[in-house]
Design a protein around this motif. Structure first.
Motif, PDB file in Angstrom:
ATOM      1  N   GLY A  99      -3.664   5.678   9.642  1.00 41.78           N
ATOM      2  CA  GLY A  99      -2.200   5.695   9.567  1.00 41.78           C
ATOM      3  C   GLY A  99      -1.551   5.974  10.912  1.00 41.78           C
ATOM      4  N   PHE A 146      -1.975   2.813  12.898  1.00 41.53           N
ATOM      5  CA  PHE A 146      -1.196   1.748  12.279  1.00 41.53           C
ATOM      6  C   PHE A 146       0.291   1.969  12.573  1.00 41.53           C
ATOM      7  CE2 PHE A 146       0.641  -0.610   8.646  1.00 41.53           C
ATOM      8  CZ  PHE A 146       0.058  -1.828   8.909  1.00 41.53           C
ATOM      9  N   GLY A 147       0.691   3.242  12.556  1.00 44.29           N
ATOM     10  CA  GLY A 147       2.079   3.582  12.863  1.00 44.29           C
ATOM     11  C   GLY A 147       2.461   3.174  14.284  1.00 44.29           C
ATOM     12  N   HIS A 195      -1.513   1.751  -2.287  1.00 48.03           N
ATOM     13  CA  HIS A 195      -0.863   3.050  -2.511  1.00 48.03           C
ATOM     14  C   HIS A 195      -0.027   3.028  -3.792  1.00 48.03           C
ATOM     15  CE1 HIS A 195      -1.229   4.102   2.031  1.00 48.03           C
ATOM     16  NE2 HIS A 195      -2.332   4.336   1.366  1.00 48.03           N
ATOM     17  N   ARG A 247      -2.232   5.794  -5.310  1.00 43.83           N
ATOM     18  CA  ARG A 247      -1.946   7.068  -4.639  1.00 43.83           C
ATOM     19  C   ARG A 247      -0.798   7.776  -5.368  1.00 43.83           C
ATOM     20  NH1 ARG A 247       0.120   7.518   1.565  1.00 43.83           N
ATOM     21  NH2 ARG A 247       1.960   6.557   0.608  1.00 43.83           N
TER      22      ARG A 247
HETATM   23  C1  ASC Z   1       1.751   3.266   7.601  1.00 40.52           C
HETATM   24  C2  ASC Z   1       1.148   4.235   6.770  1.00 40.52           C
HETATM   25  C3  ASC Z   1       0.974   3.670   5.567  1.00 40.52           C
HETATM   26  C4  ASC Z   1       1.417   2.264   5.599  1.00 40.52           C
HETATM   27  C5  ASC Z   1       2.364   1.910   4.504  1.00 40.52           C
HETATM   28  C6  ASC Z   1       2.798   0.475   4.644  1.00 40.52           C
HETATM   29  O1  ASC Z   1       2.033   3.401   8.776  1.00 40.52           O
HETATM   30  O2  ASC Z   1       0.803   5.460   7.089  1.00 40.52           O
HETATM   31  O3  ASC Z   1       0.466   4.234   4.519  1.00 40.52           O
HETATM   32  O4  ASC Z   1       1.989   2.103   6.888  1.00 40.52           O
HETATM   33  O5  ASC Z   1       3.484   2.735   4.547  1.00 40.52           O
HETATM   34  O6  ASC Z   1       3.702   0.143   3.648  1.00 40.52           O
END
Ligand code: ASC
Length: 148
Positions: A42, A45-46, A142, A146
């Motif tokens: 994450g 990805f962020g 998610h 989740r």
């Molecule tokens: C992110 C993050 C997630 C995904 C999700 C994408 O950066 O931590 O879990 O993107 O939010 O929709």
């Protein structure tokens, strides 16, 4: 020699067939492991999202490094969802709808690989194009699996 190879192969196959939970001493270890991999994923990805959305200056080298980390991390969490490791933020559906869970996990891995290919091109537009589907693959898993 042949017999040894067959034995070695059998051992490899047997260990691959072990329930994933057997790789961890305690369920909490599996939960910590999957949460750690998802957290590192994450974070990176962020960063890619910030670049794709113009909130952070595009740096091709940084993007490639982050995408490679995302792709590597995307392979790890699933072994931490073995039998008997219910808990954390995971909904019980992870263990009740395993085919769907595995399908979405596989799709996330595939999108992460595409994101890496895009980041390797060094082209911001390619990164932007690959980012949306990758984010959606995180989100769809998610949404089903989740806890909020
Ligand atoms: C992110 C993050 C997630 C995904 C999700 C994408 O950066 O931590 O879990 O993107 O939010 O929709």
């Amino acid at each position: 020699m042949k017999a040894f190879s067959a034995l070695a192969l059998a051992a490899v196959l047997a260990s691959a067939a072990l329930p994933a939970a057997a790789q961890f001493a305690k369920p909490e270890d599996a939960i910590k492991y999957r949460q750690s991999a998802l957290s590192v994923m994450g974070t990176h990805f962020g960063r890619l999202g910030a670049m794709a959305n113009g909130k952070m200056a595009f740096d091709a080298k940084l993007a490639q490094e982050s995408a490679e980390i995302v792709a590597l991390m995307s392979k790890l969490p699933w072994a931490g969802f073995g039998a008997g490791t219910e808990g954390g933020k995971a909904k019980p559906e992870v263990w009740q709808e395993q085919a769907k869970f595995n399908d979405l996990a596989g799709k996330a891995e595939a999108e992460a690989a595409k994101l890496t290919a895009a980041a390797k091109s060094g082209n911001l537009d390619s990164l932007k194009t690959a980012f949306g589907p990758a984010a959606n693959s995180c989100k769809s898993c998610h949404d089903s699996f989740r806890k909020r």
